[in-house]
Design a protein around this motif. Structure first.
Motif, mmCIF file in Angstrom:
data_model
loop_
_atom_site.group_PDB
_atom_site.id
_atom_site.type_symbol
_atom_site.label_atom_id
_atom_site.label_comp_id
_atom_site.label_asym_id
_atom_site.label_seq_id
_atom_site.Cartn_x
_atom_site.Cartn_y
_atom_site.Cartn_z
ATOM 1 N N LEU A 4 0.802 -1.255 -0.150
ATOM 2 C CA LEU A 4 0.032 -0.045 -0.059
ATOM 3 C C LEU A 4 0.824 1.278 -0.002
ATOM 4 C CD1 LEU A 4 -2.634 -1.057 2.657
ATOM 5 C CD2 LEU A 4 -2.773 -1.418 0.173
ATOM 6 N N HIS A 5 2.063 1.233 -0.065
ATOM 7 C CA HIS A 5 3.089 2.271 -0.103
ATOM 8 C C HIS A 5 3.344 2.645 -1.549
ATOM 9 C CE1 HIS A 5 4.061 1.763 4.594
ATOM 10 N NE2 HIS A 5 2.640 2.155 4.422
ATOM 11 N N PRO A 6 3.826 3.952 -1.659
ATOM 12 C CA PRO A 6 4.380 4.458 -3.001
ATOM 13 C C PRO A 6 5.768 3.742 -3.194
ATOM 14 C CG PRO A 6 4.421 6.163 -1.499
ATOM 15 C CD PRO A 6 3.588 5.199 -0.842
ATOM 16 N N ALA A 7 6.138 3.515 -4.361
ATOM 17 C CA ALA A 7 7.433 3.102 -4.767
ATOM 18 C C ALA A 7 8.376 4.030 -5.267
ATOM 19 C CB ALA A 7 7.420 1.971 -5.747
ATOM 20 N N ARG A 8 9.634 3.935 -5.010
ATOM 21 C CA ARG A 8 10.663 4.825 -5.570
ATOM 22 C C ARG A 8 11.056 4.308 -7.107
ATOM 23 N NH1 ARG A 8 16.125 4.415 -5.979
ATOM 24 N NH2 ARG A 8 16.144 2.384 -4.803
ATOM 25 N N ARG A 9 10.549 5.480 -7.855
ATOM 26 C CA ARG A 9 10.536 4.972 -9.476
ATOM 27 C C ARG A 9 12.009 5.735 -9.946
ATOM 28 N NH1 ARG A 9 5.364 4.028 -11.399
ATOM 29 N NH2 ARG A 9 3.763 4.506 -9.589
ATOM 30 N N GLU A 10 12.566 4.655 -10.728
ATOM 31 C CA GLU A 10 13.900 4.931 -11.607
ATOM 32 C C GLU A 10 13.892 4.438 -12.923
ATOM 33 O OE1 GLU A 10 16.644 1.672 -9.336
ATOM 34 O OE2 GLU A 10 16.155 3.734 -8.168
ATOM 35 N N PRO A 11 14.481 4.937 -14.029
ATOM 36 C CA PRO A 11 14.694 4.438 -15.273
ATOM 37 C C PRO A 11 14.804 2.943 -15.324
ATOM 38 C CG PRO A 11 16.168 5.894 -14.984
ATOM 39 C CD PRO A 11 15.516 5.978 -13.580
ATOM 40 N N ALA A 12 14.328 2.219 -15.903
ATOM 41 C CA ALA A 12 14.463 0.718 -16.043
ATOM 42 C C ALA A 12 14.795 0.376 -17.340
ATOM 43 C CB ALA A 12 13.313 -0.255 -15.527
ATOM 44 N N GLY A 13 15.132 1.254 -18.307
ATOM 45 C CA GLY A 13 15.333 0.784 -19.783
ATOM 46 C C GLY A 13 14.226 0.632 -20.615
ATOM 47 N N ASP A 14 14.223 0.371 -21.971
ATOM 48 C CA ASP A 14 13.242 0.245 -22.853
ATOM 49 C C ASP A 14 12.765 -1.249 -23.095
ATOM 50 O OD1 ASP A 14 13.025 3.060 -22.842
ATOM 51 O OD2 ASP A 14 14.596 2.968 -24.485
ATOM 52 N N LEU A 63 22.879 -10.284 -16.235
ATOM 53 C CA LEU A 63 21.524 -10.881 -15.802
ATOM 54 C C LEU A 63 20.522 -9.690 -15.652
ATOM 55 C CD1 LEU A 63 20.165 -13.067 -14.080
ATOM 56 C CD2 LEU A 63 21.234 -12.326 -12.108
ATOM 57 N N ARG A 64 20.988 -8.310 -15.278
ATOM 58 C CA ARG A 64 19.947 -7.454 -15.381
ATOM 59 C C ARG A 64 19.190 -7.433 -16.597
ATOM 60 N NH1 ARG A 64 22.453 -3.793 -12.526
ATOM 61 N NH2 ARG A 64 20.975 -3.649 -10.672
ATOM 62 N N VAL A 101 10.106 0.580 -12.385
ATOM 63 C CA VAL A 101 11.693 0.401 -11.780
ATOM 64 C C VAL A 101 12.426 -0.669 -12.147
ATOM 65 C CG1 VAL A 101 10.062 1.529 -9.795
ATOM 66 C CG2 VAL A 101 10.026 -1.136 -9.978
ATOM 67 N N ASP A 102 13.807 -0.501 -11.625
ATOM 68 C CA ASP A 102 14.435 -1.690 -11.857
ATOM 69 C C ASP A 102 14.151 -2.615 -11.013
ATOM 70 O OD1 ASP A 102 16.466 -3.573 -12.508
ATOM 71 O OD2 ASP A 102 18.139 -1.921 -12.248
ATOM 72 N N PRO A 103 13.590 -4.013 -11.197
ATOM 73 C CA PRO A 103 13.378 -4.568 -10.302
ATOM 74 C C PRO A 103 14.691 -5.790 -9.797
ATOM 75 C CG PRO A 103 12.878 -5.723 -12.264
ATOM 76 C CD PRO A 103 13.373 -4.482 -12.637
ATOM 77 N N VAL A 104 15.690 -5.521 -10.127
ATOM 78 C CA VAL A 104 16.976 -6.323 -10.080
ATOM 79 C C VAL A 104 17.783 -5.589 -8.937
ATOM 80 C CG1 VAL A 104 18.792 -7.547 -10.841
ATOM 81 C CG2 VAL A 104 16.800 -7.359 -12.130
ATOM 82 N N ARG A 135 10.307 -8.442 -7.257
ATOM 83 C CA ARG A 135 11.708 -8.085 -6.976
ATOM 84 C C ARG A 135 12.560 -9.087 -7.167
ATOM 85 N NH1 ARG A 135 10.958 -6.190 -2.252
ATOM 86 N NH2 ARG A 135 11.475 -7.839 -1.057
ATOM 87 N N LEU A 136 13.816 -8.894 -7.618
ATOM 88 C CA LEU A 136 14.733 -9.837 -7.710
ATOM 89 C C LEU A 136 16.141 -9.654 -7.066
ATOM 90 C CD1 LEU A 136 16.179 -12.671 -8.935
ATOM 91 C CD2 LEU A 136 16.515 -11.447 -11.046
ATOM 92 N N GLU A 137 16.625 -10.429 -5.941
ATOM 93 C CA GLU A 137 17.545 -10.006 -5.109
ATOM 94 C C GLU A 137 18.706 -10.866 -5.632
ATOM 95 O OE1 GLU A 137 17.636 -8.582 -1.127
ATOM 96 O OE2 GLU A 137 15.408 -8.430 -1.152
ATOM 97 N N VAL A 138 19.855 -10.756 -5.866
ATOM 98 C CA VAL A 138 20.973 -11.361 -6.353
ATOM 99 C C VAL A 138 21.959 -11.402 -5.392
ATOM 100 C CG1 VAL A 138 22.483 -11.944 -8.248
ATOM 101 C CG2 VAL A 138 20.752 -10.666 -8.913
ATOM 102 N N VAL A 139 21.996 -12.506 -4.545
ATOM 103 C CA VAL A 139 22.703 -12.662 -3.332
ATOM 104 C C VAL A 139 23.904 -13.655 -3.335
ATOM 105 C CG1 VAL A 139 22.625 -13.104 -0.804
ATOM 106 C CG2 VAL A 139 20.539 -12.403 -2.043
ATOM 107 N N GLY A 140 25.100 -12.903 -3.195
ATOM 108 C CA GLY A 140 26.250 -13.912 -3.236
ATOM 109 C C GLY A 140 26.654 -14.620 -2.220
#
Length: 518
Positions: A4-14, A63-64, A101-104, A135-140
């Motif tokens: 229910l909270h707003p997201a931080r938006r940023e360019p994610a490519g075309d 990967l992104r 948004v960039d989900p990675v 959301r995709l988190e890449v965890v080493g």
């Protein structure tokens, strides 16, 4: 951040050519999405979590780019909730064509990076107002690092792809399809799904009578609830080992006891596939899915027996997914829910089934009855949530009024809700070959565990092992109780292993099981 909270938006490519030129269009919420949207709460985020463990380390930029293009190749996942007012007749999705948004995300490495990522997967739901709700988190991982109860990491480290999904928008199998496309784009290898197993229409029963009706009688009695067990929790729900995840939820003005009962806890482990007998006449009497259902029933019955609560009737909700697994797979919430009841017959065998260990002949009888029930349920057509949900979401009243009615009915019907939910993904149908990062060594799913059930069991078959994720509501169980329940499930699953002469007449009347995905 919750749904229910707003997201931080940023360019994610075309995305791929032409994706950016797609016109944003609106589609109404399907039945499942609307019911889920009406019932969202801050205390129990509606998240599905997927972990894919790779032996190598993928290139971050490749990967992104692969994941972004995979999203654009499945445009139904690129959606956000359209602005709405309570008097409108529908909630609507806006299909955006490209991500908002960039989900990675690449979180900072560290010995507890996977623990923190799992906690975020349980408590931090991707928002509905930004595309995609994933959301995709890449965890080493470090060399030899523990990744779950009874599971060691790769000797040279590796990577965990941890996906968090807002379940209001889509389910785990749909997101796995998108991840398979990303693997093909990244590694270049074919990731077409394997053909589904061919199952015979009948089963070998050895002359044993089947239940009539298949559900073992009508559900006149209330399903049992899992006995609650809560105590003081440490460090806001962060169990000392990374097999558990999920803080009690965001803080605020609520008192400590209320905060401790928020959110979900989780146990991740792997178990051996229970032994199965040979087929009889080429036909299997029961499947691994049936063994998992019986193990879930035994777990609940034995847990309640120890706590002095009724052990029957147990009712297990099971998702059934009939969608194709190819690139044309419909993306969204596509499963239908059926209820597998364990009632009068199990009550007669209650003392035998709740013994430690359970009586093998009683378990064999239960397996045969369960196989008959699930065959009937899977073959019967049905809508996703039934006629009642279809009527509730009919655009007659304003969506705000329908939301009030839906929540009131959900509260009133809570005593009739099933005991728990078992989601068996079965064998992963895709290779998920990420090229230089390798193929998965382990995969886990977990489904949200909201009250009144408060417990979900999710299983995947990888490399001849059962990957188990047990998830519970902190309003029902604390983390120590959840861990003990996981141990009880492991013992209950082992009790379903076939041994010669375990049938009720002293002879083998069962067949070899195959993995199955409901």
């Amino acid at each position: 951040m919750t749904a229910l909270h707003p997201a931080r938006r940023e360019p994610a490519g075309d995305g791929p050519p032409g994706a950016a030129d797609r016109t944003v269009r609106r589609i109404p919420f399907p039945v499942v999405d609307e019911i889920t949207r009406h019932c969202l709460t801050e205390d129990e985020p509606e998240t599905v979590h997927i972990e894919v463990h790779l032996p190598g380390r993928p290139d971050p930029d490749r990967l992104r780019a692969a994941f972004r293009e995979a999203l654009c190749r499945h445009p139904r996942i690129l959606m956000r909730q359209a602005p709405h007012r309570w008097w409108r007749r529908r909630y609507e999705w806006e299909l955006t064509g490209v991500p908002d948004v960039d989900p990675v995300v690449f979180p900072p490495p560290g010995p507890d990076a996977l623990v923190r990522a799992r906690e975020r997967a349980l408590a931090d739901c991707p928002p509905l107002d930004a595309s995609p709700p994933v959301r995709l988190e890449v965890v080493g991982r470090g060399p030899g690092e523990d990744v779950g109860e009874g599971e060691k990491g790769e000797a040279n480290g590796g990577t965990v792809l941890l996906v968090t999904i807002n379940h209001t928008a889509l389910d785990g199998p749909a997101c796995l399809r998108v991840l398979a496309t990303a693997a093909q784009l990244y590694g270049g290898a074919e990731n077409s799904p394997a053909p589904p197993p061919v199952r015979a229409p009948g089963a070998a029963t050895g002359g044993a009578a089947q239940d009539t009706p298949p559900l073992g009688g009508h559900r006149l009695a209330r399903p049992v609830r899992i006995a609650a067990e809560r105590g003081p929790r440490k460090a806001a729900g962060r169990g000392g080992r990374n097999r558990q995840g999920g803080p009690g939820g965001p803080g605020g003005p609520a008192g400590p006891d209320v905060q401790e009962r928020r959110g979900n806890g989780m146990l991740i482990t792997e178990l051996p596939v229970p032994a199965r007998p040979p087929r009889v006449g080429g036909v299997a009497a029961f499947t691994v899915n049936d063994q998992l259902l019986v193990a879930t029933c035994l777990m609940v019955a034995r847990w309640n027996h120890v706590h002095g609560r009724p052990s029957a009737p147990v009712v297990v909700t099971m998702p059934v997914d009939d969608r194709p697994r190819g690139t044309d797979m419909p993306i969204g919430n596509g499963t239908r829910l059926v209820s597998v009841g364990f009632g009068p017959e199990e009550e007669r065998d209650a003392a035998l089934l709740t013994a430690d260990p359970p009586d093998p002949a009683a378990v064999a009888r239960l397996l045969r009855r369960t196989a008959a029930r699930t065959r009937s349920l899977k073959s019967a057509p049905g809508s996703q949530l039934g006629l009642g949900a279809a009527l509730l979401t009919a655009p007659v009243l304003p969506v705000g009024a329908r939301g009030v009615l839906t929540r009131a009915l959900r509260t009133a019907a809570a005593p009739l809700a099933s005991t728990t939910l078992l989601s068996n993904i079965g064998r992963i149908p895709y290779p998920l070959d990420f090229g230089d990062a390798g193929r998965p060594t382990a995969v886990w799913f977990s489904a949200p565990a909201r009250m009144p059930r408060g417990l979900t069991v999710t299983t995947v078959s990888v490399g001849g092992r059962v990957q188990l994720a047990l998830r519970w509501s902190h309003a029902l169980l604390d983390d120590e109780a959840g861990a003990r329940l996981g141990t009880l499930f492991a013992r209950s699953l082992a009790a379903t292993s076939w041994t010669p002469g375990a049938g009720e007449d002293g002879t083998d009347s069962t067949g070899r099981a195959e993995g199955t995905a409901p």
